[in-house]
Design an enzyme around this catalytic site. Structure first.
Site, PDB file in Angstrom:
ATOM      1  N   THR A   1      39.122  46.032  49.000  1.00  0.00           N
ATOM      2  CA  THR A   1      38.859  47.303  49.678  1.00  0.00           C
ATOM      3  C   THR A   1      39.185  47.207  51.169  1.00  0.00           C
ATOM      4  O   THR A   1      39.637  48.177  51.777  1.00  0.00           O
ATOM      5  CB  THR A   1      37.392  47.749  49.506  1.00  0.00           C
ATOM      6  OG1 THR A   1      36.497  46.764  50.051  1.00  0.00           O
ATOM      7  CG2 THR A   1      37.060  47.980  48.037  1.00  0.00           C
TER       8      THR A   1
ATOM      9  N   LEU B   1      36.579  42.075  45.099  1.00  0.00           N
ATOM     10  CA  LEU B   1      36.767  43.513  45.270  1.00  0.00           C
ATOM     11  C   LEU B   1      36.525  43.904  46.729  1.00  0.00           C
ATOM     12  O   LEU B   1      37.211  44.768  47.274  1.00  0.00           O
ATOM     13  CB  LEU B   1      35.827  44.297  44.354  1.00  0.00           C
ATOM     14  CG  LEU B   1      35.914  45.821  44.477  1.00  0.00           C
ATOM     15  CD1 LEU B   1      37.303  46.317  44.092  1.00  0.00           C
ATOM     16  CD2 LEU B   1      34.852  46.492  43.626  1.00  0.00           C
ATOM     17  N   TYR B   2      35.547  43.256  47.360  1.00  0.00           N
ATOM     18  CA  TYR B   2      35.292  43.516  48.775  1.00  0.00           C
ATOM     19  C   TYR B   2      36.568  43.288  49.583  1.00  0.00           C
ATOM     20  O   TYR B   2      36.968  44.124  50.405  1.00  0.00           O
ATOM     21  CB  TYR B   2      34.180  42.601  49.282  1.00  0.00           C
ATOM     22  CG  TYR B   2      34.027  42.591  50.785  1.00  0.00           C
ATOM     23  CD1 TYR B   2      33.566  43.722  51.451  1.00  0.00           C
ATOM     24  CD2 TYR B   2      34.357  41.466  51.537  1.00  0.00           C
ATOM     25  CE1 TYR B   2      33.442  43.731  52.842  1.00  0.00           C
ATOM     26  CE2 TYR B   2      34.231  41.470  52.921  1.00  0.00           C
ATOM     27  CZ  TYR B   2      33.773  42.596  53.565  1.00  0.00           C
ATOM     28  OH  TYR B   2      33.651  42.596  54.931  1.00  0.00           O
ATOM     29  N   ALA B   3      37.232  42.147  49.355  1.00  0.00           N
ATOM     30  CA  ALA B   3      38.471  41.839  50.066  1.00  0.00           C
ATOM     31  C   ALA B   3      39.544  42.880  49.765  1.00  0.00           C
ATOM     32  O   ALA B   3      40.283  43.312  50.658  1.00  0.00           O
ATOM     33  CB  ALA B   3      38.963  40.451  49.676  1.00  0.00           C
TER      34      ALA B   3
END
Length: 442
Positions: free
Chosen positions: A257, A253-255
């Site tokens: 965003t 999810l970090y990637a």
């Protein structure tokens, strides 16, 4: 409550008025009771409201570090008060340019790892620097406060506030006409996204949009350099990673965003004429680093005598990272700022095409994580207990490797620090800051 009393009273009146005979005494008794109740209700309402106001005035402001730990998105706006002549004087002094052709830079996430080093480097060369940070407790806030003290000694003021606070951001631009914004504030970490996904949307998407909204309305509009991530390459198997490669297969999810951030940047560049440069950092390490990074907590655990997990990919594949020393990253950040062209809009309206760039900032020399552990073992002079494990599906990828030819061509980016040299500097800092004994638990 008044409406409820009136409604119940009206409900007692027959639907056929002609059949209704009202007794005079009964009417006045009911009127007197109704008036008395209304007066009491009004009196106690004012008393209750007064108590609420007293409570709000007497209550101390909520600190980010005392809020509910699991909800970063709500906590981050609960920051200390700002404003006033004294506060504005500090803001102006910190952002004052002290060299010919210097920049005036707002650095978001200034108490973070990269933010601290970039802010210090800008100040050393005479640029005006103002920091902004919400000091959340994703990791130990005392480390962020120590970085803040470090910057304050060199004349850099960090405003305590959140990038989602549009009123604060607008105020900063009213006080200082920033030429550039170095947007480094973000929710970092690949694995933590599985625990608190909303914090990533709040900081990395909503926060970025808020910063761009304020920048687009500024006059003049600043040029913006911001932190993307090498994580956007996700499941891409082509190496080394180039800015032209596909980035539509995020592994976390970090990637996702950060990839969304790049698309948002494109939109604001296209519609509003904002000059935007994204930087894809590759595994940054060094003194004053982040405790959630492997090299950092490996050092801590080795000194405590704990076993160190060595992850392997499928079929015993090597897990490797393009570790990039902080000083090299700072050079890349300054190079991006110095070559950033002016935004072309004014007051939210585009007046011409603006610069839009994305750069890899890496070291171009991937190192197996097992080699990282061996280097730390030698530097710390402690025998490491290794525990080989399969790489879990928590968002981490097996391999990263940066192609930096574009950054080299545009602003002469050339990393010079190998992992052995960089880790030696990190360990020296770590031992001086935390000590080398087993008592430290941070």
């Amino acid at each position: 409550m008044n409406m409820k009393l009136s409604s119940s009273h009206l409900d007692n009146i027959p639907s056929t008025p002609g059949k209704f005979k009202m007794e005079k005494a009964s009417y006045f008794n009911r009127f007197r009771w109704h008036y008395s109740s209304l007066a009491k209700l009004t009196f106690w309402s004012f008393v209750f409201m007064g108590l609420i106001l007293v409570f709000l005035i007497k209550s101390p402001p909520t600190s980010p570090t005392t809020s509910i730990p699991s909800d970063l998105s709500r906590r981050s706006l609960k920051t200390k008060s700002w404003g006033g002549p004294g506060w504005e004087k500090r803001v102006k002094s910190s952002a004052k340019i002290r060299s010919p052709n210097g920049l005036s830079v707002l650095v978001t996430g200034a108490a973070g790892f990269v933010g601290t080093h970039v802010s210090a480097a800008l100040k050393r060369r005479g640029d005006g620097v103002l920091g902004l940070d919400n000091f959340n407790n994703y990791y130990d806030p005392s480390l962020k406060r120590a970085r803040q003290s470090l910057l304050e000694r060199s004349g850099i003021f960090i405003v305590e506030g959140d990038i989602n606070d549009a009123v604060l951001l607008k105020k900063l631009f009213e006080v200082v006409p920033f030429t550039h914004v170095m947007h480094l504030a973000a929710q970092a970490g690949v694995r933590y996204a599985m625990e608190n996904p909303s914090s990533y949307v709040h900081s990395n998407i909503a926060g970025l949009v808020n910063v761009l909204e304020v920048c687009k309305e500024a006059n003049p509009q600043p040029a913006i350099v911001w932190a993307s991530s090498s994580s956007v390459y996700g499941l891409n198997t082509k190496i080394p990673f180039s800015e032209k490669d596909r980035t539509d297969q995020p592994a976390s999810l970090y990637a996702a965003t950060k990839k969304a951030g790049e698309e948002i940047a494109h939109t604001y560049n296209h519609i509003y004429g904002l000059s935007l440069t994204g930087l894809r950092f590759f595994t940054v390490y060094g003194p004053w680093g982040r405790p959630d990074m492997a090299y950092f907590f490996f050092t801590r655990d080795i000194l405590k005598g704990k076993s160190i997990p060595i992850f392997e990919g499928a079929n015993h594949g090597t897990v490797a990272r393009d570790f990039t020393y902080i000083d090299d990253i700072v050079k890349g950040c300054l190079g991006a700022l110095d070559t950033a062209e002016k935004s072309t809009g004014s007051g939210g309206k585009k007046k011409g095409n603006a610069q839009l760039r994305v750069f890899n900032l890496g070291n171009t020399s991937p190192v197996p994580v097992s080699d990282l552990v061996s280097i730390l073992e030698r530097l710390l002079k402690v025998k490491v207990k290794r525990k080989v494990m399969t790489l879990p599906r928590n968002g981490d990828v097996q391999f990263t490797h940066a192609n930096i030819s574009y950054a080299q061509r545009e602003f002469g980016y050339k990393p010079t620090t190998d992992l052995q040299t960089g880790l030696k500097k990190f360990v020296r800092w770590y031992v001086s800051y935390y000590g080398s004994g087993k008592k430290n638990d941070h």
